[in-house]
Structures are given as C-alpha cells and as structure tokens.
Design a protein around this motif. Structure first.
Motif, PDB file in Angstrom:
ATOM      1  N   SER A  50      59.488  57.063  48.967  1.00  0.00           N
ATOM      2  CA  SER A  50      58.141  57.180  49.527  1.00  0.00           C
ATOM      3  C   SER A  50      57.649  55.908  50.191  1.00  0.00           C
ATOM      4  N   LEU A  51      58.249  54.770  49.851  1.00  0.00           N
ATOM      5  CA  LEU A  51      57.776  53.500  50.406  1.00  0.00           C
ATOM      6  C   LEU A  51      58.457  53.153  51.721  1.00  0.00           C
ATOM      7  N   THR A  52      59.502  53.905  52.082  1.00  0.00           N
ATOM      8  CA  THR A  52      60.204  53.651  53.336  1.00  0.00           C
ATOM      9  C   THR A  52      59.261  53.844  54.523  1.00  0.00           C
ATOM     10  N   GLY A  53      59.238  52.849  55.411  1.00  0.00           N
ATOM     11  CA  GLY A  53      58.359  52.921  56.570  1.00  0.00           C
ATOM     12  C   GLY A  53      56.950  52.460  56.316  1.00  0.00           C
ATOM     13  N   THR A  54      56.682  51.991  55.086  1.00  0.00           N
ATOM     14  CA  THR A  54      55.358  51.466  54.751  1.00  0.00           C
ATOM     15  C   THR A  54      55.463  49.954  54.527  1.00  0.00           C
ATOM     16  N   PRO A  55      54.331  49.256  54.480  1.00  0.00           N
ATOM     17  CA  PRO A  55      54.367  47.805  54.228  1.00  0.00           C
ATOM     18  C   PRO A  55      54.924  47.452  52.844  1.00  0.00           C
ATOM     19  N   PRO A 107      47.140  52.322  42.741  1.00  0.00           N
ATOM     20  CA  PRO A 107      47.439  53.757  42.842  1.00  0.00           C
ATOM     21  C   PRO A 107      46.754  54.409  44.045  1.00  0.00           C
ATOM     22  N   ILE A 108      45.530  53.967  44.347  1.00  0.00           N
ATOM     23  CA  ILE A 108      44.831  54.501  45.513  1.00  0.00           C
ATOM     24  C   ILE A 108      45.605  54.182  46.783  1.00  0.00           C
ATOM     25  N   MET A 109      46.143  52.970  46.859  1.00  0.00           N
ATOM     26  CA  MET A 109      46.932  52.553  48.021  1.00  0.00           C
ATOM     27  C   MET A 109      48.191  53.407  48.150  1.00  0.00           C
ATOM     28  N   ILE A 110      48.832  53.699  47.028  1.00  0.00           N
ATOM     29  CA  ILE A 110      50.034  54.529  47.044  1.00  0.00           C
ATOM     30  C   ILE A 110      49.704  55.929  47.549  1.00  0.00           C
ATOM     31  N   ILE A 111      48.599  56.468  47.097  1.00  0.00           N
ATOM     32  CA  ILE A 111      48.178  57.811  47.531  1.00  0.00           C
ATOM     33  C   ILE A 111      47.934  57.837  49.037  1.00  0.00           C
ATOM     34  N   ILE A 112      47.325  56.785  49.574  1.00  0.00           N
ATOM     35  CA  ILE A 112      46.990  56.731  51.005  1.00  0.00           C
ATOM     36  C   ILE A 112      48.236  56.495  51.867  1.00  0.00           C
ATOM     37  N   TYR A 147      51.552  45.256  39.063  1.00  0.00           N
ATOM     38  CA  TYR A 147      52.849  45.830  38.696  1.00  0.00           C
ATOM     39  C   TYR A 147      52.671  47.219  38.083  1.00  0.00           C
ATOM     40  N   ASN A 148      51.801  47.309  37.100  1.00  0.00           N
ATOM     41  CA  ASN A 148      51.596  48.589  36.418  1.00  0.00           C
ATOM     42  C   ASN A 148      50.907  49.608  37.320  1.00  0.00           C
ATOM     43  N   GLY A 149      49.975  49.151  38.132  1.00  0.00           N
ATOM     44  CA  GLY A 149      49.283  50.053  39.049  1.00  0.00           C
ATOM     45  C   GLY A 149      50.232  50.671  40.062  1.00  0.00           C
ATOM     46  N   LEU A 150      51.142  49.859  40.608  1.00  0.00           N
ATOM     47  CA  LEU A 150      52.135  50.378  41.547  1.00  0.00           C
ATOM     48  C   LEU A 150      53.078  51.351  40.849  1.00  0.00           C
ATOM     49  N   LEU A 151      53.538  50.971  39.659  1.00  0.00           N
ATOM     50  CA  LEU A 151      54.468  51.820  38.913  1.00  0.00           C
ATOM     51  C   LEU A 151      53.855  53.172  38.601  1.00  0.00           C
ATOM     52  N   LEU A 207      53.480  58.893  39.422  1.00  0.00           N
ATOM     53  CA  LEU A 207      52.650  60.091  39.307  1.00  0.00           C
ATOM     54  C   LEU A 207      52.366  60.755  40.653  1.00  0.00           C
ATOM     55  N   ALA A 208      52.426  59.990  41.738  1.00  0.00           N
ATOM     56  CA  ALA A 208      52.139  60.558  43.051  1.00  0.00           C
ATOM     57  C   ALA A 208      53.386  61.117  43.737  1.00  0.00           C
ATOM     58  N   ASN A 209      54.559  60.550  43.408  1.00  0.00           N
ATOM     59  CA  ASN A 209      55.750  60.919  44.175  1.00  0.00           C
ATOM     60  C   ASN A 209      56.986  61.310  43.369  1.00  0.00           C
ATOM     61  N   VAL A 210      57.014  61.022  42.079  1.00  0.00           N
ATOM     62  CA  VAL A 210      58.249  61.227  41.319  1.00  0.00           C
ATOM     63  C   VAL A 210      58.138  62.313  40.263  1.00  0.00           C
ATOM     64  N   HIS A 211      57.200  62.154  39.350  1.00  0.00           N
ATOM     65  CA  HIS A 211      57.159  62.975  38.139  1.00  0.00           C
ATOM     66  C   HIS A 211      56.289  64.213  38.325  1.00  0.00           C
ATOM     67  N   ASP A 212      56.858  65.357  38.011  1.00  0.00           N
ATOM     68  CA  ASP A 212      56.119  66.622  38.074  1.00  0.00           C
ATOM     69  C   ASP A 212      55.497  66.882  36.706  1.00  0.00           C
ATOM     70  N   VAL A 213      54.196  66.643  36.592  1.00  0.00           N
ATOM     71  CA  VAL A 213      53.505  66.862  35.318  1.00  0.00           C
ATOM     72  C   VAL A 213      53.206  68.357  35.182  1.00  0.00           C
TER      73      VAL A 213
END
Length: 290
Positions: free
Chosen positions: A3-8, A79-84, A139-143, A148-154
């Motif tokens: 998910s981070l490919t092509g992002t900063p 986490p907000i940054m990851i979502i955006i 570190y924890n916020g990114l993890l 939760l946004a891209n890997v794990h299906d809750v």
C-alpha cells in the motif's frame, strides 16, 4: 499488497527490508515484542523519567502540556495519514473502521483534550523523553494504521461489539481517574501554608496527596488499569498480532509504572496509605513498603 508503493512512505519498505504490507507489519510487530521485553526489564529498575519521576539529568525540559500534545498526536495523525495516502482496502469492513476509530479516538483525547486539563504544577518533561515517546507513537501509529487499513480483515462478529463496550468502559475508567489525579494535584498545589523542607519525603507529602474514591480505593494505578483494559479490548476485537503485542506492551509498561507509583505512595505516606490497596490488579497485587 504494497500500500505504500508510490507514496512518500515507500521508503519504509527499504528500511525494514521487506516488499509488502504483510511482511512489514510482521517485522515491525516482532521488533515491538523485543522492545516490550527490553522496556519491561529496564522499567523494573528505573521508572520512565516523566511525571513525578522526571529528572534534569535527562537534559533540557519543556512544558509538559506541549510535550504530551506533540508526542501523543503522532499516534493520532499517522493512522489518518495512512487512510488518506493508501487504498485502505480493509476499510470496506465495518469492524476495521471500528478498530481504527477506537485507536484514534483514544489518541485524540490524549493529544487535544487531556493536555489542557493537566495541572500547571506538572513537572517539566525532558525533551529527550518526549522525543522518545513521539518516536514510539509514530512507529505504533504507522503499524496499527497499515495493519488495520490494508492488511488485517477484522471479522464483524460478537467480538467487535463486546470489545467496543469494554474499550469504552476502560477509556471511561482511564479518563475519570486521570481527572481525579489532576484535581488532587491542583488542590495540593493550592498551598496549605506549610514551609518547604529539605526532606524529600516531606516535599513529596506537600506535592502529592493520597488519591481516594472510585477504583483508587482498590488500586494505586486505577488510571493505568483503565488504559490497559482499552488495549486488551482492542486486541480482543481484532485478534491481530500488532494489537496483541501493543496490548502486551501497555500491560507491561503501565503495570510496572503502577508498581512504582504504589511503592512511592507507601514509602511517602507509610501507614497512612490504605494497606488493603493493591498496585494495579484489584485484590491481587500489592508491594510491601521498602
């Protein structure tokens, strides 16, 4: 999924020597487990140097409200940054949205509400300690965000609803008892006309009071107990590796800090401190006076 490919943030893959999100989250969580062990062992001997344990030996200090806001907001914004910035493939699931909301909701309060309620008499925070805490929150916020946004299906199940209720109860416990401590500090700093003493024990008695009421009647670290409940509840909701290890870290770090607080109160107030009160687990764990 990368998910981070092509992002900063694509450089994170190179830093951890991985090529996709699953590998990244697993490696970051494994590092977090090792960190938990190291911090736990260190904390048993030396309480984390903030709050009542802050020391000028750790270098320059800053206003504790500013320090708390800066360090905690990292876990809110990441986490907000990851979502955006990413596709957020798992955000199609209601349960994933709930999990991220609970995580960010806690840190929103910690970043933008709690600091303004803190007593003006709170000890200045060492800049080094604040930077260390901010690094952990990044570190924890990114993890947590990536996982939760891209890997794990809750799974949307009973666990989500029960866990959410438990999380909110834990947060209410945490906030309520934090506010009680703040009110106690403000009352204590109001001045009782006592002369300052060179005795560190006397100074501690002047600066701190015995917390009473609610869960403080049972444990010295009632506010920490609330936060531990929060993260255990989040791990219960997701049953994801990063959330489980974060809950473990919180239980270790805050539990040990509660032990130090318990010892501090008993050493400071002696027999005046309620002898039936435990450190962090009601009716279970108590330290004797040293």
């Amino acid at each position: 999924m990368s998910s981070l490919t092509g992002t900063p943030l694509e450089w994170i893959y190179s830093v951890f020597g991985v090529s996709n999100d699953v590998q990244l989250c697993t490696k970051m969580t494994n590092i977090g487990l090792v960190y938990t062990i190291i911090v736990g062992l260190y904390s048993l001997l030396f309480p984390a140097p903030y709050g009542r344990y802050a020391s000028s030996s750790f270098g320059p200090t800053i206003n504790p409200k500013i320090a708390w806001m800066i360090q905690e907001c990292m876990a809110f914004f990441c986490p907000i940054m990851i979502i955006i910035m990413t596709a957020g493939l798992q955000l199609e699931n209601f349960a994933n949205i709930v999990a991220i909301f609970l995580f960010t909701f806690h840190y929103f309060h910690r970043s933008f509400i709690y600091p303004f309620a803190m007593s003006s008499e709170s000890k200045p925070a060492p800049i080094l300690v604040a930077l260390s805490a901010a690094t952990f929150c990044v570190y924890n916020g990114l993890l947590q965000g990536i996982h939760l946004a891209n890997v794990h299906d809750v799974e949307d199940s009973f666990y989500v609803y029960l866990g959410t209720v438990v999380f909110m109860i834990g947060m209410a416990i945490n906030i309520t008892h934090d506010r009680m401590l703040i009110a106690l500090r403000k009352k204590s700093s109001g001045g009782e006309g006592e002369a300052k003493s060179s005795s560190s024990e006397t100074e501690a008695k002047q600066r701190y009071k015995i917390p009473r009421g609610e869960l403080f009647e049972y444990v010295s670290g009632a506010n920490y107990l609330g936060e531990i409940i929060e993260w255990i509840a989040l791990a219960f909701i997701t049953r994801g590796y990063p959330q489980i290890i974060f809950a473990l870290f919180s239980a270790v770090f805050l539990g040990i800090r509660a032990l130090h607080h318990h010892r501090f109160y008993k050493n400071t107030f002696g027999s005046s401190y309620p002898q039936s009160r435990k450190a962090i687990i009601p009716f279970i764990l108590r330290l004797s006076k040293r």
